[in-house]
Design an enzyme around this catalytic site. Structure first.
Site: not given
Ligand code: BES
Ligand code: MN
Ligand code: ZN
Length: 513
Positions: A289, A369
């Site tokens: 990230k 997931r």
């Molecule tokens: N933990 C994150 C989602 C999230 C984002 C929670 C902001 C709380 C606040 C999750 O694991 C994630 O990174 N999701 C990605 C999925 C994508 C790679 C398909 C996302 O939402 O960008």
């Molecule tokens: Mn994630």
């Protein structure tokens, strides 16, 4: 926070702060229709004490609007706080929950350690459900996130009193026994929600998967739940290839947390499976990230915490249904042992003689997931007939619903109807989004069964369809709480920080069986 119910007349309650509620009873519309703040407490002494200020027009009775009077004439209380619930026609039990939180949060920074709240005596806003909501709201308001500030003054409210004199009827929902029971329930629910919040608030270094497991186990022992906390070896034994793939990049071992609620004498009927995402920190892994806001990813275990909090309340409220919680805790890290985009993982098989589904990893940041896939399968293998999961799963859910409403999905209308009824009690805001084969098609993989991401659009739905592959036909609800787990701006009734969303609704869903 100590809590008590008081049956003595409001005028005689000697407290630092007596809070009473007011609503705007103006029903006319238009420019000449001035707000009409009206106390929801009929008590003549309180009415008299508040009369002057209400007549000035400077207070409108808006939702969570407050005005304070010192040394109110005719009352034993040192202060009288009037808290608004907004337009009377729109005011509900949930407005009272918030107003109670507002009263507590008004008191906290002012060094006031005692709050008494008058339960409204107004016809449509009194009785058991309102009493329960008021106590819950007081607990919600009492929580602050500043655990590690060395100059932290302990501002917690020492005693919260719910004053019910003048609101009770002989029997029914506003009868004394009903209100007493609801009050006791509200304490359990409020404490459980705050327990979940305290877990979510912990930073990644203070709450590793192992420590989350210890905290859950300690709670389980206190309230009499069955529990097991497993780690790497068990994941391998169960062939949890999806869950393990997330934890393999971290020096912190994963924790597979299982909590069991088995009420005496209940040997048949449904078994409810509560599955929580417990990522104690989500860096994204190799698909790392950006640095901005990454610190927020300590709350990526909020779904798991919601399940642990709900299980605490379940253990204490003792519904007549079996419940089993599975929380998959891991840290998502980039390292030399981390999984890579393109890797293919094999998820846990539903039965030893069946193959596990193969997952092509497109993005290691879509890790929630993966851990939930094996969590759902494990819950089913342990006998769950109905599933509910909670997860901070996607940023996309906030794009869809903002930070106002959480997302919900289900493959079963009957199970979801029960959840809707639960929402009416909890006051939490969820909105159901669709599932569908056309979404599921987007996660077909060329090399294996499915891939873990499916393109840019409809990200929250695609994530839900990924989980659907593992829930299969078992009635299942998926809650995406990513946008709601953290309160980003303080409100009058809740601090900035972890919200504890999910605890109350999941609890009520369980109780509806
Ligand atoms: N933990 C994150 C989602 C999230 C984002 C929670 C902001 C709380 C606040 C999750 O694991 C994630 O990174 N999701 C990605 C999925 C994508 C790679 C398909 C996302 O939402 O960008
Ligand atoms: Mn994630
Ligand atoms: Zn995550």
């Amino acid at each position: 926070m100590r809590t008590e119910l008081s049956f003595t007349p409001l005028a005689t309650i000697a407290t630092e702060l007596l809070a009473v509620l007011a609503a705007d009873t103006q029903t006319e519309k238009g420019p000449d229709a001035k707000p009409k703040p009206t106390l929801l407490t009929a008590d003549p002494a309180v009415q008299a004490a508040a009369a002057n200020v209400l007549a000035t027009g400077e207070y409108k009775g808006g939702a969570n609007e407050t005005i304070l009077l010192h040394a109110p004439a005719g009352l034993a209380a040192k202060r009288l706080l009037i808290v608004g619930v907004g337009k009377l026609a729109k005011a509900t039990v949930h407005s009272v929950r918030d107003a109670a939180g507002t009263a507590v949060r008004y008191a906290k920074p002012r060094g006031i350690r005692e709050v008494a709240l008058a339960l409204p005596s107004f016809e449509s806003l009194r009785g058991a459900a309102v009493a329960r909501a008021a106590v819950e709201g007081a607990f919600v308001g009492d929580f602050d996130a500043d655990t590690y500030r060395s100059d932290r003054k302990d501002q917690s409210i020492q005693t919260f009193t719910l004053a019910v004199a003048g609101t009770l009827t002989v029997a029914d929902d506003a009868g004394r026994a009903a209100v007493e029971a609801a009050f006791a329930e509200g304490v359990i629910v409020g404490e459980s929600q705050n327990f979940a919040r305290s877990l979510v608030n912990e930073p990644g270094n203070k709450l590793t998967p192992t420590i989350l497991g210890q905290r859950a186990a300690l709670m389980a022992q206190e309230v009499g739940l069955g529990w097991e906390v497993h780690s790497t070896e068990k994941l391998h034994e169960l062939k949890m290839g999806a869950f393990w793939s997330v934890s393999q990049g971290s020096a912190e071992p994963p924790a597979l947390i299982v909590l069991r609620y088995e009420p005496a004498g209940v040997t048949d009927g449904p078994v409810l499976g509560l599955v929580g995402k417990g990522i104690t920190f989500d860096t994204g892994g190799i698909s790392i990230k950006p640095a901005d806001n990454m610190e927020q990813m300590k709350y990526d275990m909020a779904g798991g915490a919601a399940m642990i909090g709900a299980m605490r309340a379940i253990a204490l409220l003792k519904p007549k249904v079996r419940v089993i919680a599975v929380v998959c805790a891991a840290e998502n890290m980039p390292s030399g042992t981390a999984q890579k985009p393109g890797d293919v993982q094999t998820a846990m098989p539903i039965a030893p003689d069946k193959p596990g589904k193969t997952i092509e990893i497109i993005n290691t940041d879509a890790e929630g997931r993966l851990v939930l896939a094996d969590g759902l399968t494990y819950a089913r293998q342990l006998g769950a007939t109905h599933l509910i999961d909670a997860a901070t799963l996607t940023g996309a859910i906030s794009v869809a619903l903002g930070k106002i409403t959480a997302g919900a999905f289900s493959n079963d209308d009957a199970a979801y109807d029960k959840f809707e009824s639960a929402l009416a009690i909890s006051g939490e805001k969820f909105w159901r989004l669709p599932l569908g084969d056309a979404y599921a098609d987007l996660i077909k993989s060329d090399i294996g069964d499915i891939k873990n991401t499916g393109g840019r659009w409809g990200g929250a739905i695609i994530a839900a369809e990924f989980l659907h592959v593992f829930a299969e036909d078992t009635p299942w609800i998926h809650l995406d709480i990513a946008g709601m787990a953290w309160v980003e701006e303080k409100r009058p009734f809740i601090a900035k920080g972890p919200s504890g969303i999910g605890v109350r609704s999941i609890l009520e869903w369980v109780r509806s069986f």
